[in-house]
Design a protein around this motif. Structure first.
Motif, PDB file in Angstrom:
ATOM      1  N   GLU A 116      13.208  69.036  40.830  1.00 27.96           N
ATOM      2  CA  GLU A 116      13.081  67.932  41.771  1.00 27.96           C
ATOM      3  C   GLU A 116      12.696  68.398  43.165  1.00 27.96           C
ATOM      4  O   GLU A 116      12.745  67.614  44.113  1.00 27.96           O
ATOM      5  CB  GLU A 116      14.406  67.167  41.830  1.00 27.96           C
ATOM      6  N   THR A 121       7.588  68.274  42.165  1.00 24.45           N
ATOM      7  CA  THR A 121       7.346  66.902  41.723  1.00 24.45           C
ATOM      8  C   THR A 121       7.208  65.918  42.873  1.00 24.45           C
ATOM      9  O   THR A 121       7.047  64.724  42.622  1.00 24.45           O
ATOM     10  CB  THR A 121       8.500  66.425  40.818  1.00 24.45           C
ATOM     11  N   ILE A 124       8.975  62.614  42.924  1.00 27.75           N
ATOM     12  CA  ILE A 124       8.603  61.526  42.027  1.00 27.75           C
ATOM     13  C   ILE A 124       9.569  61.447  40.854  1.00 27.75           C
ATOM     14  O   ILE A 124      10.008  60.353  40.467  1.00 27.75           O
ATOM     15  CB  ILE A 124       7.157  61.717  41.522  1.00 27.75           C
ATOM     16  N   ALA A 125       9.920  62.603  40.274  1.00 31.83           N
ATOM     17  CA  ALA A 125      10.806  62.619  39.103  1.00 31.83           C
ATOM     18  C   ALA A 125      12.175  62.032  39.410  1.00 31.83           C
ATOM     19  O   ALA A 125      12.648  61.160  38.662  1.00 31.83           O
ATOM     20  CB  ALA A 125      10.927  64.048  38.559  1.00 31.83           C
ATOM     21  N   VAL A 127      13.043  59.965  41.787  1.00 30.36           N
ATOM     22  CA  VAL A 127      12.915  58.553  42.150  1.00 30.36           C
ATOM     23  C   VAL A 127      12.734  57.687  40.902  1.00 30.36           C
ATOM     24  O   VAL A 127      13.408  56.660  40.728  1.00 30.36           O
ATOM     25  CB  VAL A 127      11.738  58.357  43.124  1.00 30.36           C
ATOM     26  N   ILE A 128      11.832  58.109  40.011  1.00 25.04           N
ATOM     27  CA  ILE A 128      11.609  57.339  38.790  1.00 25.04           C
ATOM     28  C   ILE A 128      12.867  57.323  37.934  1.00 25.04           C
ATOM     29  O   ILE A 128      13.257  56.291  37.375  1.00 25.04           O
ATOM     30  CB  ILE A 128      10.414  57.926  38.007  1.00 25.04           C
ATOM     31  N   SER A 129      13.515  58.464  37.817  1.00 19.30           N
ATOM     32  CA  SER A 129      14.732  58.548  37.014  1.00 19.30           C
ATOM     33  C   SER A 129      15.822  57.628  37.566  1.00 19.30           C
ATOM     34  O   SER A 129      16.511  56.938  36.809  1.00 19.30           O
ATOM     35  CB  SER A 129      15.232  59.994  36.972  1.00 19.30           C
ATOM     36  N   SER A 130      15.984  57.594  38.875  1.00 22.03           N
ATOM     37  CA  SER A 130      17.020  56.746  39.476  1.00 22.03           C
ATOM     38  C   SER A 130      16.708  55.267  39.307  1.00 22.03           C
ATOM     39  O   SER A 130      17.620  54.451  39.127  1.00 22.03           O
ATOM     40  CB  SER A 130      17.161  57.077  40.968  1.00 22.03           C
ATOM     41  N   LEU A 131      15.425  54.917  39.367  1.00 24.99           N
ATOM     42  CA  LEU A 131      15.052  53.515  39.220  1.00 24.99           C
ATOM     43  C   LEU A 131      15.203  53.036  37.784  1.00 24.99           C
ATOM     44  O   LEU A 131      15.577  51.883  37.538  1.00 24.99           O
ATOM     45  CB  LEU A 131      13.612  53.305  39.691  1.00 24.99           C
ATOM     46  N   VAL A 132      14.931  53.911  36.825  1.00 19.53           N
ATOM     47  CA  VAL A 132      15.007  53.521  35.417  1.00 19.53           C
ATOM     48  C   VAL A 132      16.445  53.481  34.932  1.00 19.53           C
ATOM     49  O   VAL A 132      16.823  52.616  34.143  1.00 19.53           O
ATOM     50  CB  VAL A 132      14.168  54.495  34.563  1.00 19.53           C
ATOM     51  N   SER A 133      17.273  54.406  35.406  1.00 22.73           N
ATOM     52  CA  SER A 133      18.645  54.507  34.925  1.00 22.73           C
ATOM     53  C   SER A 133      19.495  53.340  35.416  1.00 22.73           C
ATOM     54  O   SER A 133      19.412  52.932  36.582  1.00 22.73           O
ATOM     55  CB  SER A 133      19.270  55.829  35.383  1.00 22.73           C
ATOM     56  N   ARG A 138      19.731  60.716  38.486  1.00 22.31           N
ATOM     57  CA  ARG A 138      18.540  61.543  38.568  1.00 22.31           C
ATOM     58  C   ARG A 138      18.623  62.588  37.467  1.00 22.31           C
ATOM     59  O   ARG A 138      19.580  62.631  36.694  1.00 22.31           O
ATOM     60  CB  ARG A 138      18.402  62.177  39.948  1.00 22.31           C
TER      61      ARG A 138
END
Length: 275
Positions: A116, A121, A124-125, A127-133, A138
């Motif tokens: 991270e 990254t 980006i990794a 941020v995307i992980s936090s938004l999806v979870s 993260r």
């Protein structure tokens, strides 16, 4: 809120930290890391003033130590907090809500530095992980089995509900002996949340509250008084009477303590053997 089941099969409702507060905490920690790296570079830079290769090696070593050691040391010794997380009221805990240990902090620190890292990254990794979870995890949280919770939530205070002047005289004649704490708290919650409720839900809640109030109070309010004004008057009058009662109790205690010739044992608990 997120429900977490502990190892003892106890369900806990914890407020999971989201990307906004975590981002602010990360910026604070990045600034603290920069200050720490600058200070260490200044201290150890004198050792490599002659050899440029040694200077680069020392800087890389210090950079890695600060990048990984900063979060690992703070989260291990400060029960899941870093300066940034502490400032935002955040804390890292295990998935079951328990405190993290060194291995959890180390895994999070290594993933944060290797995967991270901004240079790898560009954030980006995570941020995307936090938004999806659903729990705002993260990549480091997934690997370590941890989550970040919001320990401290900014309090929301509300001013006391004022007395509607046209109903002041009527409220002073009310019998409020059957208006219990639950009903009073329900009325106050209604005024606190009125702006957040949909109009239909607000009307239904207000109707149920006014029906409950009219069932336990007398005399009835004026026929032209709106429901919200009646509820405000009942709540304000109840608060006024509570304040007067508390003030009278304080005055009685003050007069009793100032009375001449009061026994020395007055106001002290009696000593009984076996208590």
């Amino acid at each position: 809120m997120s429900q977490i089941v502990t190892g003892e099969a106890v369900a806990l409702d914890l407020r999971v930290a989201r990307i906004g507060s975590r981002s602010v905490a990360a910026v604070i920690d990045m600034f603290a890391r920069g200050v720490l790296l600058f200070a260490l570079s200044f201290v150890f830079g004198e050792l490599a003033t002659v050899d440029s290769a040694a200077a680069i090696a020392i800087f890389i070593f210090l950079y890695v130590c600060v990048l990984v050691g900063y979060p690992v040391a703070f989260e291990t010794l400060w029960r899941g907090r870093t300066p940034g997380k502490s400032a935002m009221g955040l804390r890292v805990v295990r998935d079951d809500g328990g405190p993290i240990r060194f291995r959890h902090a180390l895994i999070r620190g290594l993933l944060g530095a290797v995967v991270e890292l901004p240079g790898v990254t560009l954030f980006i990794a995570p941020v995307i992980s936090s938004l999806v979870s659903e729990r705002g995890k993260r990549l480091g949280d997934y690997a370590a089995g941890t989550i970040v919770i919001q320990e401290r939530v900014p309090g929301r205070t509300m001013a006391a509900v004022p007395m509607p002047p046209p109903l002041a005289h009527w409220a002073s004649t009310l019998d409020l002996s059957r208006v219990d704490n639950n009903l009073a708290l329900g009325i106050r919650s209604f005024f606190e949340r009125s702006n957040e409720l949909a109009p239909q839900a607000r009307d239904q809640l207000g109707h149920s509250l006014i029906s409950a109030v009219l069932a336990v109070t007398s005399p009835p309010p004026p026929s032209d008084a709106p429901a919200w004004a009646v509820l405000a008057a009942v709540l304000a009058e109840r608060r006024r009477r509570d304040e007067m009662r508390l003030q009278q109790q304080r005055q009685m205690v003050a007069r009793a303590s100032a009375a001449p010739g009061a026994p020395a044992w007055q106001g002290q608990p009696a000593a009984h053997s076996g208590w």
